[in-house]
Design an enzyme around this catalytic site. Structure first.
Site, PDB file in Angstrom:
ATOM      1  N   TYR A 110     -28.894   8.027 -12.388  1.00  0.00           N
ATOM      2  CA  TYR A 110     -27.848   8.948 -11.930  1.00  0.00           C
ATOM      3  C   TYR A 110     -26.468   8.348 -12.138  1.00  0.00           C
ATOM      4  O   TYR A 110     -25.561   9.007 -12.667  1.00  0.00           O
ATOM      5  CB  TYR A 110     -28.087   9.257 -10.450  1.00  0.00           C
ATOM      6  CG  TYR A 110     -27.098  10.227  -9.828  1.00  0.00           C
ATOM      7  CD1 TYR A 110     -27.199  11.593 -10.076  1.00  0.00           C
ATOM      8  CD2 TYR A 110     -26.108   9.781  -8.963  1.00  0.00           C
ATOM      9  CE1 TYR A 110     -26.318  12.488  -9.490  1.00  0.00           C
ATOM     10  CE2 TYR A 110     -25.219  10.663  -8.380  1.00  0.00           C
ATOM     11  CZ  TYR A 110     -25.332  12.018  -8.639  1.00  0.00           C
ATOM     12  OH  TYR A 110     -24.451  12.899  -8.053  1.00  0.00           O
ATOM     13  N   SER A 119     -19.437  12.636  -9.560  1.00  0.00           N
ATOM     14  CA  SER A 119     -19.831  12.032  -8.291  1.00  0.00           C
ATOM     15  C   SER A 119     -18.964  10.794  -8.075  1.00  0.00           C
ATOM     16  O   SER A 119     -18.421  10.235  -9.035  1.00  0.00           O
ATOM     17  CB  SER A 119     -21.314  11.608  -8.336  1.00  0.00           C
ATOM     18  OG  SER A 119     -21.652  10.779  -7.232  1.00  0.00           O
TER      19      SER A 119
END
Length: 267
Positions: A158, A145
């Site tokens: 995350y 990401s």
């Protein structure tokens, strides 16, 4: 496609929808037989498999829960056996969270880490071991990401897990390179997928002023990048993170100057 003109073999985790589905289909179009995995959406995985087969490639559909550690590794081994070997492994399965750091429970933290990092480690290790045992010059590709590069409020678990996965891939490039195995991270930005709440949306019709290209990405654009990284033309790319975000990561100073309220500090 491999030099011997036999179908290459790929596993794409979390390929029942979104980036995973698009990747499985892109690899099939490039000549790969593909193992498709699902966690909660079997119908979605079967739809992916049908698209894979429409390209003349073989599809294997398997349930995979990457939080079932270490049993998830046994599932990878079984898929490799069913495919008859492994040339490309794409670690795509993952989850996000939007919980402020001070409110996050240990249970939620562990769930994110088990999914996005520890489960990924187990699956990548099994894939790499199979490649080494077979003498395969394979590709390990992890979907991380932009948050493996820059943080976001409410995403501490995350962000940390994706930073860890990116670091793991860099280490794999060092340790496995002499064995002919490359390791690369693909770091998507805002992509129109289920995770972003934009399923079945044409991203070119969505206005995103905070992204230089003015829109979110399409899962097929990410898949095209992954398919390229799995191709012979990308054989010398390893140990790096390839960002695909429409220029969003370059917005730091610009966004800092443009923000005039403090509402960004809360989820």
């Amino acid at each position: 496609m491999r030099a011997d003109h036999q179908s290459a073999r790929a596993i794409v985790t979390g390929s029942d929808s979104g980036i995973g589905r698009a990747t499985a289909v892109a690899l099939a179009a490039a000549g790969h037989d593909v193992a498709v995995t699902w966690h909660t959406d079997r119908d979605g995985a079967e739809e992916t498999a049908a698209e894979v087969r429409s390209h003349g490639s073989r599809a294997v559909v398997t349930h995979l829960d990457v939080t079932d550690i270490p049993a998830c590794g046994d599932v990878i081994d079984a898929m490799i056996d069913e495919l008859g070997g492994l040339d490309v492994f794409v670690n795509n399965a993952g989850i996000g969270t939007h919980t402020p750091f001070l409110e996050m429970s240990l249970e939620e933290w562990n769930r994110v880490f088990d999914t996005d990092l520890t489960g990924a480690f187990v699956c990548l290790q099994r894939a790499a071991r199979a490649m080494v045992a077979a003498g395969t010059r394979g590709r390990l590709i992890a979907v991380t990401s932009v948050h493996a590069h820059q943080p976001m409020v409410g995403s501490s678990a995350y962000d940390a897990a994706k930073h860890g996965l990116d670091g793991l891939m860099k280490n794999l490039a060092l340790e496995l390179g002499s064995l002919g195995i490359s390791a690369v991270s693909v770091a998507p930005g805002a992509i129109a997928t289920t995770m972003s709440g934009q399923t079945d949306v044409d991203p070119r019709q969505v206005d995103r002023p905070g992204i230089p290209l003015g829109r979110p990405g399409d899962a097929r654009e990410v898949a095209a990048l992954i398919a390229f990284l799995a191709s012979p033309e990308a054989a010398y790319i390893s140990g790096t993170s390839v960002v695909i975000d429409g220029g969003m990561l370059q917005m730091g100073p610009q966004a800092g100057n443009a923000i005039t309220a403090h509402d960004w500090r809360t989820v």
